[in-house]
Design a protein around this motif. Sequence first.
Motif, PDB file in Angstrom:
ATOM      1  N   ASP A   1      -3.247  -2.487  12.015  1.00 34.91           N
ATOM      2  CA  ASP A   1      -2.065  -3.184  12.669  1.00 34.91           C
ATOM      3  C   ASP A   1      -1.316  -3.838  11.396  1.00 34.91           C
ATOM      4  O   ASP A   1      -0.004  -4.363  11.978  1.00 34.91           O
TER       5      ASP A   1
ATOM      6  N   ARG B   1      -4.922  -7.333  18.884  1.00 36.44           N
ATOM      7  CA  ARG B   1      -4.001  -5.954  19.786  1.00 36.44           C
ATOM      8  C   ARG B   1      -2.981  -6.528  20.380  1.00 36.44           C
ATOM      9  O   ARG B   1      -1.722  -5.810  20.215  1.00 36.44           O
TER      10      ARG B   1
ATOM     11  N   ALA C   1      -0.276  -7.287  18.091  1.00 34.39           N
ATOM     12  CA  ALA C   1       0.784  -5.815  17.714  1.00 34.39           C
ATOM     13  C   ALA C   1       1.260  -5.381  18.808  1.00 34.39           C
ATOM     14  O   ALA C   1       2.422  -4.999  18.403  1.00 34.39           O
TER      15      ALA C   1
END
Lengths: 211, 221
Positions: free
Chosen positions: A93, A144, A147
């Motif tokens: 990421d 996540r 991201a």
Amino acid sequence: MTDHATNIRLLAINDLTVARGDRRLFAGLKAQLAQGEAMALTGANGAGKTSLLRVIAGMIRPVSGEVRFENETGPLEADAARSEGLHLLAHLDGLKPGRTAREELDFWARWMGGEGDLSRAIETFSLSPLMDLEVRKLSAGQRRRLALARLLAAPRKLWLLDEPMAPLDAAMRARFAEVMKAHLAEGGLILAAVHDPLPMTTGSLDLGAGR
Amino acid sequence: MKAILALFRRELALAYGRGGGPLLACGFYAGVAVLLPLAEGPDPKRLAAVAPGAAFAALALASLLSLERLFERDFEDGALDLLTLGSPGLAAAAAVKCLAQWLATGAPLAATAPAVAIALGGAPDLSPLVFLTSLLAGLGFNFIGGIGAALALGARRGGVLVAVIVLPLFTPLVVFGAGAVDALSTGLDWKPALALLAAYSLCATALAPFAMSAACRNAMS
């Protein structure tokens, strides 16, 4: 600014052949994705899903064939379309462990040409209690979410997502499904490599069994 | 422009976050320079004759220290991929990274250089020129070193590879930098050497970003 360039309306893949080293992943691949559509990219491990996304994003050169981006007036220059019109969400990421979530989100939003209003992105993914933590202290799911927040922090039309749901919990999967639906409704395009079906009507592109 | 500034700030923060990287380079530089009188013997005349050259060789090595990691971490954690997707492009990103590295490491090294020169027996009134040549040479070291760092991406023992690739390209910087200081200390005209040093560094600044971008893309694919 350069609105016409960023306004990707069509992604067309023509006769695409991609190899990694000596191994041919797929040959003669054809697909089209238009505004407001999502496509689920499926296939076994090693079938080339990630490689296809990286070819579209311009990081891998295909053996033959072309990836074309179009807006309302016709084909776009590929480099311009990539540097202003698409997001890639990959396994790696690019978030630096030693920087805070806020610093990283702020930097990537600016680098991707966002206008600096991050509050909606932060709110959508419930990131506000995490923003002052170092990235190294976040769990996989929290990373996540950070991201994913980049997708909203710098609006771009085409989203290339590599297993976006994998580390998310059930509530956050539902939330991200809403985000994707809203993106499509606003004329976005989504190509997502997935193992589970996407929570919406999609086209599909199957790369087969791999090896 | 906002994107460029944001990247510049990030690179500076990362340079200082890497466990005091700039100070480490200054320590290394001073350490190598202090070894020289020990090896050469304390005779001030002999020392003064080799001092400018030795100081510049030490400066080149010290600049190299932090360069090997210039792209490596971004390559490993996927940030380099995402840098290609910003509107400034990868060549601009590479240039900004080198400039930030120059400010973070090159400038402190240049500030250390006059002290090193004096420690090696140079006259204190050489200090302004020592600082200027070290700063200009540092610009060249960083941009040329960036090419090496990009070419070595993904290689094992990349640090050694970077040194082998870029040290030959550092030669003109060391020659002209030490030449200018040497000329001033012996009463000759130092301006031509300084002009050549500046020309080499500025050429590197203009051309290296494209080479770095191509080398990074090669490593990514």
